[in-house]
Design a protein around this motif. Structure first.
Motif, PDB file in Angstrom:
ATOM      1  N   ALA A   1       0.833  -1.211   0.000  1.00 18.01           N
ATOM      2  CA  ALA A   1       0.000   0.000   0.000  1.00 18.01           C
ATOM      3  C   ALA A   1       0.860   1.251   0.000  1.00 18.01           C
ATOM      4  O   ALA A   1       0.575   2.227  -0.726  1.00 18.01           O
ATOM      5  CB  ALA A   1      -0.938  -0.014   1.205  1.00 18.01           C
ATOM      6  N   ALA A   2       1.931   1.246   0.788  1.00 18.87           N
ATOM      7  CA  ALA A   2       2.819   2.414   0.850  1.00 18.87           C
ATOM      8  C   ALA A   2       3.501   2.659  -0.498  1.00 18.87           C
ATOM      9  O   ALA A   2       3.633   3.811  -0.946  1.00 18.87           O
ATOM     10  CB  ALA A   2       3.858   2.207   1.948  1.00 18.87           C
ATOM     11  N   LEU A   3       3.926   1.591  -1.166  1.00 19.47           N
ATOM     12  CA  LEU A   3       4.567   1.736  -2.470  1.00 19.47           C
ATOM     13  C   LEU A   3       3.587   2.278  -3.509  1.00 19.47           C
ATOM     14  O   LEU A   3       3.945   3.107  -4.354  1.00 19.47           O
ATOM     15  CB  LEU A   3       5.131   0.390  -2.925  1.00 19.47           C
ATOM     16  CG  LEU A   3       6.354  -0.133  -2.157  1.00 19.47           C
ATOM     17  CD1 LEU A   3       6.677  -1.562  -2.574  1.00 19.47           C
ATOM     18  CD2 LEU A   3       7.558   0.772  -2.404  1.00 19.47           C
ATOM     19  N   ILE A   4       2.352   1.788  -3.456  1.00 12.87           N
ATOM     20  CA  ILE A   4       1.336   2.248  -4.414  1.00 12.87           C
ATOM     21  C   ILE A   4       1.013   3.713  -4.173  1.00 12.87           C
ATOM     22  O   ILE A   4       0.915   4.512  -5.117  1.00 12.87           O
ATOM     23  CB  ILE A   4       0.077   1.369  -4.314  1.00 12.87           C
ATOM     24  CG1 ILE A   4       0.383  -0.053  -4.804  1.00 12.87           C
ATOM     25  CG2 ILE A   4      -1.077   1.969  -5.119  1.00 12.87           C
ATOM     26  CD1 ILE A   4      -0.668  -1.080  -4.436  1.00 12.87           C
ATOM     27  N   GLU A   5       0.870   4.102  -2.916  1.00  7.75           N
ATOM     28  CA  GLU A   5       0.543   5.496  -2.600  1.00  7.75           C
ATOM     29  C   GLU A   5       1.668   6.450  -2.980  1.00  7.75           C
ATOM     30  O   GLU A   5       1.420   7.627  -3.275  1.00  7.75           O
ATOM     31  CB  GLU A   5       0.225   5.624  -1.107  1.00  7.75           C
ATOM     32  CG  GLU A   5      -1.130   5.028  -0.731  1.00  7.75           C
ATOM     33  CD  GLU A   5      -1.447   5.185   0.750  1.00  7.75           C
ATOM     34  OE1 GLU A   5      -0.489   5.130   1.560  1.00  7.75           O
ATOM     35  OE2 GLU A   5      -2.626   5.356   1.084  1.00  7.75           O
ATOM     36  N   SER A   6       2.912   5.940  -2.975  1.00  2.24           N
ATOM     37  CA  SER A   6       4.052   6.798  -3.341  1.00  2.24           C
ATOM     38  C   SER A   6       4.361   6.738  -4.833  1.00  2.24           C
ATOM     39  O   SER A   6       5.390   7.255  -5.272  1.00  2.24           O
ATOM     40  CB  SER A   6       5.291   6.379  -2.540  1.00  2.24           C
ATOM     41  OG  SER A   6       5.686   5.054  -2.880  1.00  2.24           O
TER      42      SER A   6
END
Length: 588
Positions: A146-151
Motif C-alpha cells: 500500500a505504501a509503495l502504491i501510494e508513493s
C-alpha cells in the motif's frame, strides 16, 4: 494468422513476426499499453489481422485478462484458490487504499480484483501484480504494498525478492532425479526408424499425465495414420486446475526435456511445427522459454535439418489470457486459432482434425518430458516404477495443510497415506485429489493409491485438516466452476449457476432437506448432459461431498421441510412503513 507481405519464411514454420501477430498477443500489448482495449483499436486490429471484428470482440469478452474499461496503473489480482488465496488480505488492501473490489479507483492508480488459482499453491497467499506473480503475502506485506502504491513507486522498483518463485521440489523420482543433456534424446534416435521409436513409446505404457490417462503411443499412432500432408504437435501448458503447479516447475527447470519430447513426437508423426500453449498466469516464464528455444536452434536442435539428420521441426509459443476451459484440448486449439476457447463437438478428435483442421497431437507438459526420457533411456527403464496398469511415476502438486508443500514425484501405486506422511500432514479431514474436478477423499480411502486404476489425478493434491470448513470449500469449488463455464451449453451454463446458488444457500444455513435433494438431482443432470469435461466434472465436489461427508450438509440444514425462495411478508415491510400500518392484517 497474418503474414507480412514479402516476408520470406521456411515452409511449415511459424516465424517470429507471425507469432507477434497472434490476436491474443496483440490484445495483450494493447491491454498493457492502454490498461484496457480501446474501442477504436478493435476495428484497426481486426482490419490489420484480416479477422472479423465480431471475432475480435468475442475474444476480448471471453478471456479474463482483457478489459474494455481501464484497469489501474497497478492492477492486482488476488488468487481465490483454497491453497494460494486469502481474500481477507485482498480486503485489507482494498480498505487501506479505499478501493472497491473489482473496481478501479477514481484516480486510475489502482485496481484490485480476484483471479482463479494462479498456480502458486506451494507459496501461500499469492497475487498477480500487473501480471507478475507475487507470493507469500502477509498482512505486513500488504501494508508495504500500500505504501509503495501510494508513493507511485512503479512495480518494476518493488523489492525483487517479493517476486521470486521457487520450485519447492520435495521428492525426486524417476524423471526428476535423472540429469538430462540437451539433445541427448535426439541423438539417441540415430539408427532407429520412426516405427521403432513409436514402439518404444507404446511399449513403455506411458499414459497422458494431464489426467485422462489415454495411451500416448496410441494417440501418436492415430495422428500419424491420419491422411494429411500437414500435422502439428501441441504442448498443453494451460494447467488451470486449482492446486496444480507441476508444469510450472517442469517449464522452469526442465524445458529442454519438454521441447525435446515435442521434437521427438514431431519426427514420429511427421510434423514440422509445434506449439507450446502457455497459460496467461505463467507469462513471466515466456522470456526464459524463448531463450531456451533460441539456444536449441543455435545448437541445431530445432529448425531445419536437426543434427544433420534431415529432421525439420520448430516450436512457437502462444500465451493464453485467463480461461480455465482452455485446458480442454479442443478449446485450447480454438484459442490457438484466435477464437474464444469454446470446446468443439467431438468426434472428430484432434488426432484427425485438430489445429487448422489438420491432425494434431495435444500432450501435457509432463507427458512430453517423460517421452523424451523414455526415448533416451528405453522403455524398460520407465517400467521399473509403477503398477501394471500405471507405468512410471507421477508428479504431484501437494498443497494445503501440510508442513512441506511442493512437488513430490511418486511411483504410481503409492498410497495417499504415505504421501500425507511424506509431506508432514496431520489431523487430515480430507484430500482433494486431481483438483476440484477430481475426487474428494476421506480418511476411509487413505489406503487407496495414486494410479489410473484406483485414484487418478492430473497432479493436484490438496490437503484439508479439521480446522477447515469443508462444506465452505465445496462451495468455493462450485463457485469456481460457475465462474469458469464458457457458457456454450445450457446444462453447464445454467446448471453450474444452480449448483452454486444451492450450495451458497446451504452454506449460509438457509438450506433444507428439499434443497439437498434438488442439489443432488441438478448435479446428476449437469454431469450427464454437459458438452465437455468442465461440466461433466463440475458437480464432482458436491457429489463426493454428499456421498462421503453427508453429515456436513445435515449439520447446516434448517429443521423444516423447505424455505421459500421468496418471502412475501418481508417484501411488504416497506409498504407497511409507508402506510404506517403494522397490524395483523398488514402481515401475511
Amino acid at each position: 494468422m497474418h503474414v507480412h507481405h514479402g516476408q520470406e519464411s521456411q515452409p511449415g514454420f511459424l516465424t517470429q513476426p507471425q507469432l507477434n501477430d497472434h490476436l491474443l498477443h496483440r490484445l495483450h500489448d494493447l491491454q498493457t499499453r492502454f490498461r484496457h482495449i480501446p474501442q477504436p483499436s478493435i476495428a484497426e486490429l481486426a482490419e490489420e489481422l484480416q479477422l472479423p471484428i465480431t471475432q475480435v470482440e468475442a475474444v476480448i469478452d471471453f478471456y479474463a485478462f482483457f478489459h474494455r474499461q481501464p484497469r489501474g496503473q497497478t492492477d492486482i489480482l488476488f488468487s481465490n484458490c483454497t491453497s494460494c488465496g486469502d481474500l481477507a488480505l485482498m480486503q485489507q488492501l482494498c480498505d487501506r487504499l479505499q478501493v472497491e473490489p473489482e473496481q478501479t479507483r477514481a484516480d486510475g492508480r489502482i485496481s484490485i480484483g480476484q483471479a482463479s488459482c494462479i498456480g502458486m499453491c506451494d507459496h501461500g497467499p499469492s497475487a498477480l501484480v500487473n501480471g507478475i506473480p507475487l507470493t507469500s503475502i502477509t498482512a505486513e506485506l500488504i501494508e508495504q504494498m500500500a505504501a509503495l502504491i501510494e508513493s507511485d513507486t512503479p512495480v518494476a522498483s518493488w523489492p525483487e525478492n517479493w517476486f521470486r518463485v521457487g520450485n519447492h521440489i520435495r521428492k525426486e523420482g524417476l524423471l526428476l532425479s535423472e540429469s538430462f543433456e540437451p539433445g541427448s534424446a535426439l541423438k539417441s534416435m540415430r539408427g532407429r526408424n520412426r516405427d521403432q521409436l513409436l514402439e518404444t513409446i507404446t511399449a513403455s505404457g506411458l499414459k497422458g499425465r494431464g489426467g485422462a490417462g489415454f495411451s500416448t503411443g496410441m494417440k501418436w499412432q492415430f495422428c500419424r495414420d491420419a491422411e494429411s500432408a500437414t500435422r502439428y504437435v501441441v504442448c498443453n501448458a494451460d494447467e488451470g486446475e486449482p492446486g496444480t503447479f507441476k508444469d510450472r516447475i517442469l517449464l522452469n527447470s526442465h524445458a529442454d526435456e519438454v521441447f525435446e519430447g515435442m521434437t521427438i513426437c514431431g519426427h514420429i508423426i511427421g510434423a514440422t511445427q509445434g506449439y507450446l500453449y502457455l497459460r496467461g498466469e505463467y507469462r513471466y516464464l515466456l522470456d526464459a522459454l524463448n531463450t531456451t528455444l533460441q539456444r536449441r536452434r543455435d545448437a541445431g536442435l530445432l529448425g531445419a535439418n536437426i543434427l544433420g539428420e534431415g529432421i525439420d521441426f520448430d516450436i512457437a509459443i502462444v500465451v493464453g489470457a485467463g480461461a480455465y476451459i482452455c485446458g480442454e484440448e479442443s478449446a485450447l486449439i480454438e484459442s490457438m486459432e484466435q477464437k474464444p476457447g469454446i470446446p468443439r463437438i467431438r468426434p472428430p478428435f484432434p488426432v484427425t482434425c485438430g489445429f487448422r483442421n489438420q491432425p494434431t497431437v495435444v500432450n501435457n507438459v509432463e507427458t512430453l518430458a517423460a517421452a523424451a526420457n523414455i526415448i533416451l533411456r528405453g522403455h524398460e527403464w520407465f517400467e521399473t516404477r509403477g503398477t501394471w496398469q500405471s507405468r512410471g511415476s507421477k508428479l504431484l502438486s501437494v498443497s494445503g495443510d501440510c508442513a512441506r508443500p511442493g512437488i513430490y514425484e511418486v511411483a504410481f501405486g503409492m498410497t495417499i497415506e504415505d504421501i500425507l506422511h511424506d509431506c508432514g500432514a496431520t489431523d487430515v479431514q480430507a484430500v482433494q485429489v486431481g483438483g476440484p474436478s477430481g475426487s474428494l477423499v476421506g480418511p476411509d480411502k487413505f489406503s487407496h493409491c495414486i494410479a489410473f486404476e484406483d485414484i487418478a489425478t492430473g497432479g493436484s493434491f490438496m490437503i484439508f485438516n479439521h480446522t477447515r470448513d469443508l462444506l465452505d470449500i465445496i462451495g468455493k469449488f462450485t463457485r469456481f466452476f460457475a465462474h469458469e463455464s464458457c457458457g456454450f451449453c445450457t446444462p453447464c451454463r445454467v446448471g453450474t449457476t444452480l449448483l452454486n446458488d444451492g450450495m451458497q444457500k446451504i452454506c449460509s444455513g438457509h438450506g433444507t432437506a428439499h434443497d439437498v435433494d434438488e442439489l443432488a438431482r441438478t448435479a446428476a443432470l449437469v454431469s450427464r448432459r454437459s458438452h465437455c469435461g468442465l461440466g461433466i466434472t463440475a458437480a464432482n465436489p458436491i457429489r463426493d461431498g454428499l456421498k462421503h461427508f453427508p453429515q456436513l450438509f445435515e449439520a447446516r440444514l434448517l429443521h423444516q421441510e423447505m424455505e421459500p425462495e421468496f418471502n412475501l411478508d418481508a417484501s411488504l415491510a416497506e409498504a407497511r412503513k409507508l402506510t404506517r400500518r403494522d397490524d395483523a392484517e398488514a402481515h401475511l
